[in-house]
Structure formats: structure tokens, C-alpha cells
Design an enzyme around this catalytic site. Structure first.
Site, mmCIF file in Angstrom:
data_model
loop_
_atom_site.group_PDB
_atom_site.id
_atom_site.type_symbol
_atom_site.label_atom_id
_atom_site.label_comp_id
_atom_site.label_asym_id
_atom_site.label_seq_id
_atom_site.Cartn_x
_atom_site.Cartn_y
_atom_site.Cartn_z
ATOM 1 N N LYS A 65 -32.462 -94.372 108.959
ATOM 2 C CA LYS A 65 -33.072 -93.076 109.285
ATOM 3 C C LYS A 65 -32.942 -92.800 110.772
ATOM 4 O O LYS A 65 -32.592 -91.705 111.187
ATOM 5 C CB LYS A 65 -34.547 -93.124 108.870
ATOM 6 C CG LYS A 65 -35.111 -91.902 108.263
ATOM 7 C CD LYS A 65 -34.864 -91.690 106.804
ATOM 8 C CE LYS A 65 -33.450 -91.718 106.346
ATOM 9 N NZ LYS A 65 -33.262 -91.707 104.926
ATOM 10 N N ASN A 112 -14.527 -76.784 95.314
ATOM 11 C CA ASN A 112 -15.179 -78.010 95.778
ATOM 12 C C ASN A 112 -14.464 -79.177 95.119
ATOM 13 O O ASN A 112 -14.107 -79.079 93.939
ATOM 14 C CB ASN A 112 -16.645 -78.066 95.334
ATOM 15 C CG ASN A 112 -17.521 -77.107 96.091
ATOM 16 O OD1 ASN A 112 -17.048 -76.381 96.959
ATOM 17 N ND2 ASN A 112 -18.802 -77.096 95.739
ATOM 18 N N GLY A 113 -14.297 -80.265 95.840
ATOM 19 C CA GLY A 113 -13.620 -81.429 95.262
ATOM 20 C C GLY A 113 -12.331 -81.710 96.008
ATOM 21 O O GLY A 113 -12.105 -81.180 97.104
ATOM 22 N N GLU A 119 -29.264 -92.011 111.680
ATOM 23 C CA GLU A 119 -28.777 -90.743 111.153
ATOM 24 C C GLU A 119 -29.209 -89.547 111.981
ATOM 25 O O GLU A 119 -28.430 -88.631 112.189
ATOM 26 C CB GLU A 119 -29.324 -90.525 109.728
ATOM 27 C CG GLU A 119 -28.687 -91.383 108.694
ATOM 28 C CD GLU A 119 -29.294 -91.101 107.327
ATOM 29 O OE1 GLU A 119 -28.545 -90.734 106.429
ATOM 30 O OE2 GLU A 119 -30.528 -91.251 107.164
ATOM 31 N N LYS A 160 -25.307 -83.515 102.655
ATOM 32 C CA LYS A 160 -26.402 -83.872 101.766
ATOM 33 C C LYS A 160 -25.924 -84.614 100.524
ATOM 34 O O LYS A 160 -26.419 -85.672 100.190
ATOM 35 C CB LYS A 160 -27.174 -82.613 101.363
ATOM 36 C CG LYS A 160 -28.390 -82.874 100.486
ATOM 37 C CD LYS A 160 -29.441 -83.696 101.206
ATOM 38 C CE LYS A 160 -30.643 -84.017 100.378
ATOM 39 N NZ LYS A 160 -31.437 -85.099 100.983
ATOM 40 N N CYS A 199 -19.070 -79.227 100.391
ATOM 41 C CA CYS A 199 -18.764 -77.812 100.148
ATOM 42 C C CYS A 199 -19.792 -77.176 99.201
ATOM 43 O O CYS A 199 -20.404 -77.860 98.381
ATOM 44 C CB CYS A 199 -17.402 -77.698 99.488
ATOM 45 S SG CYS A 199 -16.107 -78.451 100.443
ATOM 46 N N GLU A 223 -33.851 -99.330 105.699
ATOM 47 C CA GLU A 223 -33.993 -97.884 105.525
ATOM 48 C C GLU A 223 -34.463 -97.223 106.831
ATOM 49 O O GLU A 223 -33.960 -96.166 107.220
ATOM 50 C CB GLU A 223 -34.970 -97.598 104.371
ATOM 51 C CG GLU A 223 -35.320 -96.149 104.153
ATOM 52 C CD GLU A 223 -34.129 -95.213 103.947
ATOM 53 O OE1 GLU A 223 -33.011 -95.680 103.728
ATOM 54 O OE2 GLU A 223 -34.339 -93.992 104.056
ATOM 55 N N TRP A 236 -16.538 -78.180 103.807
ATOM 56 C CA TRP A 236 -16.691 -79.448 104.534
ATOM 57 C C TRP A 236 -15.288 -80.033 104.575
ATOM 58 O O TRP A 236 -14.720 -80.392 103.540
ATOM 59 C CB TRP A 236 -17.663 -80.335 103.757
ATOM 60 C CG TRP A 236 -17.685 -81.773 104.150
ATOM 61 C CD1 TRP A 236 -16.892 -82.789 103.690
ATOM 62 C CD2 TRP A 236 -18.575 -82.392 105.083
ATOM 63 N NE1 TRP A 236 -17.228 -83.974 104.269
ATOM 64 C CE2 TRP A 236 -18.265 -83.765 105.131
ATOM 65 C CE3 TRP A 236 -19.618 -81.906 105.885
ATOM 66 C CZ2 TRP A 236 -18.938 -84.668 105.936
ATOM 67 C CZ3 TRP A 236 -20.290 -82.813 106.687
ATOM 68 C CH2 TRP A 236 -19.958 -84.176 106.707
ATOM 69 N N ARG A 281 -26.392 -78.580 102.701
ATOM 70 C CA ARG A 281 -25.457 -79.587 102.183
ATOM 71 C C ARG A 281 -24.505 -80.083 103.269
ATOM 72 O O ARG A 281 -23.834 -81.089 103.085
ATOM 73 C CB ARG A 281 -24.645 -78.999 101.023
ATOM 74 C CG ARG A 281 -25.498 -78.611 99.824
ATOM 75 C CD ARG A 281 -24.655 -77.912 98.796
ATOM 76 N NE ARG A 281 -23.738 -78.818 98.138
ATOM 77 C CZ ARG A 281 -23.992 -79.435 96.988
ATOM 78 N NH1 ARG A 281 -25.156 -79.252 96.408
ATOM 79 N NH2 ARG A 281 -23.110 -80.227 96.445
ATOM 80 N N HIS A 303 -30.141 -116.980 113.672
ATOM 81 C CA HIS A 303 -28.760 -117.297 113.270
ATOM 82 C C HIS A 303 -27.756 -116.364 113.946
ATOM 83 O O HIS A 303 -26.616 -116.262 113.517
ATOM 84 C CB HIS A 303 -28.625 -117.237 111.746
ATOM 85 C CG HIS A 303 -29.527 -118.212 111.059
ATOM 86 N ND1 HIS A 303 -29.362 -119.579 111.156
ATOM 87 C CD2 HIS A 303 -30.643 -118.033 110.294
ATOM 88 C CE1 HIS A 303 -30.313 -120.188 110.481
ATOM 89 N NE2 HIS A 303 -31.116 -119.274 109.954
HETATM 90 C C1 F6R Z 1 -29.668 -90.931 103.940
HETATM 91 C C2 F6R Z 1 -29.240 -90.361 102.678
HETATM 92 C C3 F6R Z 1 -28.004 -90.911 102.079
HETATM 93 C C4 F6R Z 1 -28.040 -90.780 100.554
HETATM 94 C C5 F6R Z 1 -26.705 -91.213 99.947
HETATM 95 C C6 F6R Z 1 -26.729 -91.173 98.447
HETATM 96 O O1 F6R Z 1 -30.819 -90.338 104.456
HETATM 97 O O2 F6R Z 1 -29.849 -89.467 102.169
HETATM 98 O O3 F6R Z 1 -27.778 -92.228 102.468
HETATM 99 O O4 F6R Z 1 -29.073 -91.562 100.045
HETATM 100 O O5 F6R Z 1 -25.679 -90.387 100.421
HETATM 101 O O6 F6R Z 1 -27.112 -89.921 97.979
HETATM 102 P P1 F6R Z 1 -27.797 -89.733 96.575
HETATM 103 O O7 F6R Z 1 -29.112 -90.378 96.625
HETATM 104 O O8 F6R Z 1 -27.880 -88.253 96.395
HETATM 105 O O9 F6R Z 1 -26.883 -90.379 95.582
#
Ligand code: F6R
Length: 604
Positions: free
Chosen positions: A485, A100-101, A488, A599, A2, A481, A74, A27, A504
Site C-alpha cells: 500500500k 479492450n484486450g 503504490e 484498477k 481500458c 500488504e 491504457w 480504472r 538472515h
Molecule cells: C493493490 C491492488 C492490486 C490488486 C490486484 C488484483 O492495492 O489492488 O494488487 O489486488 O491487481 O486485483 P483483483 O483483486 O481485482 O484480482
């Protein structure tokens, strides 16, 4: 997650708030709403499921006013819908709240309010806050909000308007970010500086348990129990232009391409050639304390957890301190043994991730020393930790992290070098790492020039339904990673394994339709990695290698420049960001706003 934006001043508020909401779109959200104090008194609200542009289309021509609050939602309690969108107004339409929350005791509060005859208009947890404020008998708006919050359990960042108090907006924070923007005879409130930075760079960040009253020409802050607090505005360093796309088609592309400058920024002013070490101003850890550290435990989520894995191997390698990285979300629920000789490091791009923040608070409660590796200056985790290293990647708007990941790993390299040089790392090795760090921006640039070749490869691999990513030791977090990516943004299923684990179990998956991306640095494990590729080839698997030299066993090789072994993972991750990007593009995905993701994850 949010987003909140609010304004009080002299300007026409609706366009300002809609612009603020657009700045918060990154976000992630599913509905939006706006409320203003109309010129002839009373509150006027408009809400819409979907994007901000859908809300904008619904805002009537005559929607004039100079005070208002707005929100992107959200969904947590109740599906995305017009009714569940914020702001929530009470039955008389006098009180409006954006929240928010999560209100943990919402069902209990709702049952009580309903028993008293309150009719709810939404399924949200947030609406209880509106009715609690509306029913308060207190005289001032501040008192009404305070009374309401006394019975609310959970997390909140709120902004409140009341038709009987048209000269003010009241805001409060507990676990969900709230910043005030201080202008010339105008004030802003937001959950993220992105929403207000094009109007003012003077901000005050509220602490948990703090409230604020904003009037057009004045603001004051106080605790939820009413005690005044001092709040001196700070200047935000980030430029408003950092939130623009700058000629790129997506924020992700822009942020991938910005990495040479971003890495340059995290290094700037920190290298000490005289002693072959680095200066990290905010660490708050003296040499004696650094020598006393017996373990390092790194905590983060998602991409930050992966950056922490590379960080752990840098710290273990350069400073010879046992180190590991663990998902913060798991750590805090396993009643961890907190050891006074362990240095805990919380990693977070946003500095607001709830699971990381909660882990930090649990550690602090148990007396641990916790440092932060954080991008957003002044964020909750930055404030809660005892010191740390800022990542200086600049704002990252795309939901998925690229430049922040790279800069976080570089920040860990700096920390590892610093700890190493206080302990047993030689001057020669310190110099070697510094030279390697200095070479990074140019080497990243060199990788970026291969974008067209990577785009062609991506078009080919985009047909896969599933992909395997493998690497060993330093290469394994790179594989993790890269697979995250790809998942996602392209929604292609991907698995990441240590190459040594293939036989394994996961080898059973290998067939021509399941390509493998292999991380193959020119280091002591080169032959082992080649053997793993051999195993895949023997099962007719296709291989895309990321390597320092051509790999015969691979169908394609993306070449990356060689750096020091310890720093190679930083470079090996970059072409795989481009691979994920172009795969998603070939599949027509919404790259900056992938489905189901937000985000910053400020709820559990
Ligand atoms: C993936 C991504 C997420 C964040 C995770 C933690 O591309 O960005 O996996 O890394 O949600 O977020 P932060 O780093 O803001 O604590």
C-alpha cells in the site's frame, strides 16, 4: 485498464458518453476518444491523449447525435497519443471500433492488411479489427464483425459502429468484460457497470464467445457463430451513489472509512448462532465434500494474494486443512500438479484479473474444483468458478484496494469457520470466532478515530526514502500488504519480511534513515516480536509498532483493539492503510490514480 461505454437511444449522446468515461477513469488510462453517428450521416470522432477533461475540451459545440461509443485507453501496443487512442476508424471513416484486450496475432494481421494496401493510422493492435470489419464483404454488420473476429486471436471486448448501419451498435466479448445496460427505449454497452449505473440498473453480462446487437428499443445476443442466446437482464444491487466521493477528498479515504459498514455487510444474514457456524449460500460444497478436502490452494494477485495468505492461515487454523496462497500469475506457468482432493480458491476483487481467470480456466480444464472469493457479482471469475463467497464490499473506485482487502479476509474467516465447524472446530471455538467477527465493525470504527494521530506520524515518516515492514506468522501478510500500500501510493520504497528473517540478511539495511513498521499482536509470538524490535533498536533503527499495548522498544505505537488471535490481522491492517494514505497525501501524490497502475488488470 481500458474502458468502453456506448449508447443508442434518443438522448444527446456526447455528454452521456463523457460522463460514462469519467466514471471509468478510476480504472487507469492514458488517452480517451469518442465517436458518434452525426445527424446528417457519417461518423464523427474526437480523440485526446491525457484525461477525459482534455477530450471534453476538444469536443466541438456542434457534436450532436444519439448513437456513439467511447473509450479510455491504457497503452499496450504504441505509446499514449491522439493517434493511438480509440476509437479506430477505417480509411473511409465508415467503421469505428473501441477495443479492450490484446490481439495476439496483430502483427501478422497487420502485415497482411498492409500488403493489401491498407494504411494504418495508429501503432495499436486494435486497429486491425477495424480494417478487417471494413474489408468484409458480408451483408450485415453482425456478419462483418463475426468474419473479422474469426481471424483475431487474443482477448477482446469490443463495440462497433458502422455509418451504413446507423441504427445499431454491435458488441462482442472474448476474455474482456462487456455488459449491456437495458433502458427505456435506450441501450448502453460498457466494460464496467460503473459507466452506466446512473442510467439503468438492468444489465446483461455477455459471456466469452458472445455477441450482441443493440438498437434503441431492442437488443439481442448470439454466439460468435451466430446461434441466438437467451439473455435475461439482472438488477445490479450497487447504488450509483457508491461511485460518488460522498464528501471525502479521495475515493481511498472514503473507502477506508466505509469499512465498518462493509464488514457488517459481508457478515449480514450469514451467521448461524444455533450451530455456531455460518451459512454461505453459493458455496456449492456439501458437508461430505467439505470433509474430503485434503488441501486448500488459494490463488490471487497483489492485495488479493495477501488476503489469500491470511485466508490460508485462517483455514489452516480453524479447519485444520493444510492451506497456502500463491500468486495466480506464477501458479499457472509452472505446470502445477492438480490434485482432485485439493480445493482451489480464486480470489479477486474485480473478478476480471486475467492471471487469476487464466489460472481458474487451467484448473477447470484439469478437472479441479475451484471456488471464488470475489467482490463483483457476475464477473468473469465469479461465473467461471464452481461456487464461492461474495465479498460484498460494494464498488471500490480507488485503484488501490482497502475495503475489498478487509472484506476478503472477513469472507475467508467465514469460509474457515464454515469448514472448521463441518470438521473439528468445537462449538465453543465457533462461538468465540463469531463473537470476534461481530466485534469487528465497532473495533474498526475505534481505529478510524485515531486518524489525526496517524496523520501526524505519517507526516514524520514521509521523509523516509525506504521503509521496512515486519511481522511474524499472521502478522507477516499484514506487513506485506502494508508495504504494498505504501509503495503504490506514496512511491516510497518498502520491504516486507517475516521478523524472524531479519538476521538472515535484511538487518544489514537497518539504520536511522530506514524506519521499520512492526506488527506486534498480543499473542504467543509477542516476545519474539519484541526481540526483533530489540535487534533493530540496537542498530539505531526507528520503529513504529502496531500493537495491542504500548511497546517500549518502539519510537511510536499505534494501538489497535484486541480481537481473537485469528482475527487480529484484520484490525492490524487498518491503521496502516491510513498511514500509507497520509504519507502519500503529505507527499502530494495522486492517491486515487497512482502512476503506472490500473484498477483491474484484464491483460497478462
Ligand atoms: C493493490 C491492488 C492490486 C490488486 C490486484 C488484483 O492495492 O489492488 O494488487 O489486488 O491487481 O486485483 P483483483 O483483486 O481485482 O484480482
Amino acid at each position: 485498464m481500458c474502458g468502453i461505454v456506448g449508447y443508442i437511444g434518443k438522448r444527446d449522446v456526447a455528454p452521456l458518453l463523457l460522463e460514462g468515461l469519467q466514471r471509468l477513469e478510476y480504472r487507469g488510462y492514458d488517452s480517451a476518444g469518442i465517436v458518434i453517428a452525426g445527424r446528417s450521416g457519417g461518423l464523427k470522432a474526437v480523440k485526446a491523449k491525457g484525461r477525459v477533461r482534455e477530450l471534453e475540451a476538444r469536443v466541438p459545440k456542434r457534436f450532436a447525435g444519439t448513437t456513439g461509443i467511447a473509450h479510455t485507453r491504457w497503452a499496450t501496443h504504441g505509446a499514449p497519443s491522439d493517434e493511438n487512442a480509440h476509437p479506430h476508424l477505417d480509411t473511409e471513416g465508415k467503421v469505428a471500433v473501441v477495443h479492450n484486450g490484446i490481439v495476439d496475432n496483430a502483427s501478422e494481421l497487420r502485415a497482411k492488411l498492409e500488403a493489401d494496401g491498407v494504411v494504418f493510422a495508429s501503432e495499436t493492435d486494435s486497429e486491425v479489427i477495424t480494417h478487417l470489419i471494413a474489408r468484409s464483404q458480408a451483408v450485415s454488420l453482425e456478419e462483418k464483425v463475426r468474419e473479422a473476429l474469426k481471424v483475431v486471436e487474443g482477448t477482446y471486448g469490443i463495440a462497433v459502429m458502422h455509418a451504413d448501419f446507423p441504427d445499431r451498435i454491435v458488441a462482442a466479448r472474448n476474455g474482456s468484460p462487456v455488459v449491456l445496460g437495458i433502458g427505456e427505449k435506450e441501450m448502453f454497452v460498457a466494460s464496467d457497470v460503473a459507466a452506466l449505473i446512473s442510467h439503468t440498473r438492468q444489465v446483461v453480462t455477455l459471456d466469452d464467445g458472445e455477441m450482441a446487437t443493440l438498437k434503441a428499443d431492442d437488443f439481442r445476443t448470439y454466439t460468435t457463430s451466430g446461434t441466438r442466446t437467451t439473455a435475461t437482464p439482472e438488477t445490479v444491487e450497487w447504488e450509483a451513489a457508491s461511485y460518488d466521493m460522498g464528501g471525502h477528498d479521495t475515493y481511498m479515504h472514503k473507502e477506508i472509512c466505509e469499512q465498518p459498514e462493509a464488514v457488517d455487510r459481508v457478515l449480514r444474514g450469514r451467521i448461524d448462532d444455533k450451530f455456531s457456524t455460518v451459512h454461505l449460500g453459493g458455496l456449492n460444497l456439501d458437508a461430505r465434500e467439505a470433509r474430503g478436502i485434503r488441501r486448500v490452494k488459494i490463488l490471487g494477485c497483489g492485495t488479493s494474494y495477501h488476503a489469500g495468505m491470511i485466508g490460508a492461515s485462517l483455514i489452516e487454523g480453524l479447519a485444520r486443512i493444510p492451506a497456502d496462497s500463491e500468486p495466480a500469475s506464477e501458479f499457472r506457468y509452472r505446470n502445477p500438479v492438480v490434485d482432485p482432493d485439493t480445493l482451489y480458491i480464486a480470489v479477486s476483487q474485480s473478478g476480471e484479473t486475467y492471471d487469476v481467470l487464466a489460472a481458474v480456466q487451467e484448473l477447470k480444464r484439469k478437472g479441479a474444483r475451484v471456488l471464488g472469493v470475489v467482490n463483483v457479482v457476475g464477473s468473469a471469475i465469479a461465473r467461471e468458478t464452481d461456487g464461492g463467497v461474495y465479498v460484498h464490499a460494494g464498488p471500490e473506485v480507488c485503484v488501490v484496494s482497502t475495503k475489498c482487502f478487509t472484506n476478503t479476509v472477513v469472507a475467508f474467516a467465514l469460509l474457515a469457520l464454515h469448514l472448521g465447524r463441518i470438521r473439528d472446530l468445537s462449538v465453543a471455538d465457533g462461538k468465540r470466532i463469531i463473537e470476534g467477527l461481530r466485534a469487528l465493525p465497532e473495533q474498526i470504527q475505534e481505529i478510524l478515530t485515531q486518524e489525526e494521530d496517524i496523520r501526524k506520524l505519517a507526516a514524520d515518516y514521509a521523509e523516509a526514502k525506504s521503509m521496512m515492514f515486519i511481522g511474524r506468522v499472521r502478522g507477516y501478510p499484514v506487513a506485506l500488504e502494508a508495504s504494498l500500500k505504501l509503495k503504490e501510493i506514496s512511491y516510497i520504497h518498502a520491504e516486507a519480511y517475516p521478523a524472524s528473517e531479519l538476521k538472515h540478511g535484511p538487518l544489514a539495511l537497518i539504520e536511522p534513515a530506514m524506519p521499520t513498521v512492526a506488527i506486534v499482536p498480543d499473542d504467543s509470538l509477542l516476545e519474539k516480536n519484541r526481540a526483533a524490535m530489540e535487534e533493530i533498536k540496537a542498530r539505531s533503527g526507528r520503529i513504529l509498532a502496531v500493537a495491542h499495548r504500548d511497546q517500549e522498544k518502539a519510537d511510536h505505537t499505534i494501538l489497535v483493539p484486541k480481537n481473537e488471535d485469528e482475527l487480529d490481522p484484520i484490525l492490524m491492517g487498518i491503521p496502516l492503510q491510513l498511514l500509507a494514505y497520509h504519507t502519500a497525501l503529505a507527499l502530494g501524490r495522486d492517491i486515487d490514480k497512482p502512476r503506472n497502475l490500473a484498477k483491474s488488470v484484464t491483460v497478462e
